[in-house]
Scaffold this active site. Structure first.
Site, PDB file in Angstrom:
ATOM      1  N   ASP A   1     -21.324  19.631  -6.834  1.00  0.00           N
ATOM      2  CA  ASP A   1     -21.047  19.711  -5.571  1.00  0.00           C
ATOM      3  C   ASP A   1     -20.617  21.068  -5.405  1.00  0.00           C
ATOM      4  O   ASP A   1     -20.013  21.815  -5.504  1.00  0.00           O
ATOM      5  CB  ASP A   1     -19.375  19.455  -5.165  1.00  0.00           C
ATOM      6  CG  ASP A   1     -18.151  19.578  -6.228  1.00  0.00           C
ATOM      7  OD1 ASP A   1     -19.036  19.880  -7.916  1.00  0.00           O
ATOM      8  OD2 ASP A   1     -17.415  19.585  -6.186  1.00  0.00           O
TER       9      ASP A   1
ATOM     10  N   HIS B   1     -15.513  26.853 -15.371  1.00  0.00           N
ATOM     11  CA  HIS B   1     -14.775  25.695 -15.409  1.00  0.00           C
ATOM     12  C   HIS B   1     -16.404  24.972 -15.655  1.00  0.00           C
ATOM     13  O   HIS B   1     -16.741  24.408 -16.824  1.00  0.00           O
ATOM     14  CB  HIS B   1     -14.810  24.794 -14.189  1.00  0.00           C
ATOM     15  CG  HIS B   1     -13.633  24.932 -13.658  1.00  0.00           C
ATOM     16  ND1 HIS B   1     -12.121  24.654 -14.578  1.00  0.00           N
ATOM     17  CD2 HIS B   1     -12.799  25.813 -12.290  1.00  0.00           C
ATOM     18  CE1 HIS B   1     -11.218  24.826 -13.792  1.00  0.00           C
ATOM     19  NE2 HIS B   1     -11.305  25.405 -12.863  1.00  0.00           N
TER      20      HIS B   1
END
Length: 319
Positions: free
Chosen positions: A11, A246
């Protein structure tokens, strides 16, 4: 010849942009495609970001596919205000990128994943860094792939630390707990790279200045993008002292599993309030052998950040 074939399911916000760069800069992998998802931005925006970043980094040949544009239990998706705050409304820190010449592929991302699983089997590494909607849909369409894919290394979840959306839920899992539960209960070889480890791997403006000093377009753009991210973290997570890497950590662990220490655990994802989105051990399988799902609980952060900087700086030097 690259040893592994990698698919990223993104995303595409800022840490996804770093994941793309890390995958391209890792010689052990051949990035064979990107599947778009919703989360940090709407799917169409994320797909365009992926195309633009691939061109910026000198790899316009990598195909990008559309995936799901909302969760498996809803009929639409709205970007959370905190996502726009952290990633910018455009997903890449409000930095302007040249629009790629290449277009999104006409085929479905889910069909692409299924086809690649059959073609490459154990050589295929899948790294989802957004919701698990696409992977769950692929499992439902062709259950055989759970016995084909070499490994799924996902960025998501939190086992030993609080969540970042609610006290128990991490953002990617929170988007579609039902899809995540479907994936965690499958027989896929799975490694969860969650907030337990990703919030220990941090970047500061000292590192982004090194990219800016390269004097290249890619170095300048990525420095601007990540500086936006660092500034957002000063507001949302001032205790960290930098921005968390991340998604690139998940890419790194897919190729170098020994970057993290893991425990094997039969996992589930709660799908009902008050703990919807919680990633936790499945009490109904507590006495079953745990052989498929690993959860990262510690990370060699110095080694990872050093490798991250070495690989991305080399990539940006040439673009």
């Amino acid at each position: 010849m690259a040893k592994y074939k990698m698919i990223l399911d993104l995303d595409t916000g800022i840490d996804d942009a770093l994941a793309i760069a890390y995958a391209l800069a890792t010689p052990e992998t051949d990035l064979i495609g990107i599947i778009g998802s919703y989360g940090n931005v709407v799917t169409s925006r994320g797909v365009q970001n992926s195309l633009d970043l691939l061109e910026l980094l000198g790899h316009p040949e990598v195909p990008v596919y559309m995936g799901a544009d909302h969760s498996s239990t809803t009929d639409h998706f709205d970007v959370m205000p905190v996502s726009a705050q952290i990633h910018g409304v455009n997903g890449v820190g409000e930095v302007s990128l040249k629009q790629a010449d290449r277009q999104v592929e006409t085929g479905s991302g889910i069909d692409f994943l299924i086809s690649a699983a059959h073609q490459y089997q154990k050589d295929l590494l899948l790294v989802p860094t957004g919701p698990l909607t696409n992977l769950a849909a692929a499992l439902d369409k062709d259950p055989e792939i759970e016995n084909l894919i070499g490994n799924v290394t996902l960025m998501g979840g939190a086992l030993t630390v609080p969540g970042n959306v609610t006290p128990v839920t991490e953002a990617n899992i929170n988007q579609d707990p039902q899809a995540a539960d479907r994936v965690f209960r499958s027989s896929l070889p799975l490694t969860m790279v969650g907030l337990d480890v990703t919030t220990r791997t941090l970047l500061t403006t000292k590192e982004t200045q090194q990219w800016r000093d390269l004097g290249t377009v890619a170095g300048q753009k990525y420095a601007e993008i990540v500086d936006f991210y660092i500034d957002a973290y000063k507001v949302t997570s001032p205790h960290l002292g930098g921005c968390a890497l991340h998604d690139p950590l998940a890419v790194a662990v897919a190729v170098e599993p020994d970057l993290v220490s893991t425990i094997y655990l039969n996992m589930k994802v709660d799908t009902k309030a008050p703990f919807a989105g919680r990633t936790i051990g499945d009490e109904t399988r507590i006495n079953d052998p745990a052989t498929q799902t690993q959860v990262a609980v510690n990370v060699d952060k110095e080694r990872f950040v050093q490798e991250f900087m070495t690989k991305l700086t080399e990539l940006f030097k040439n673009n």
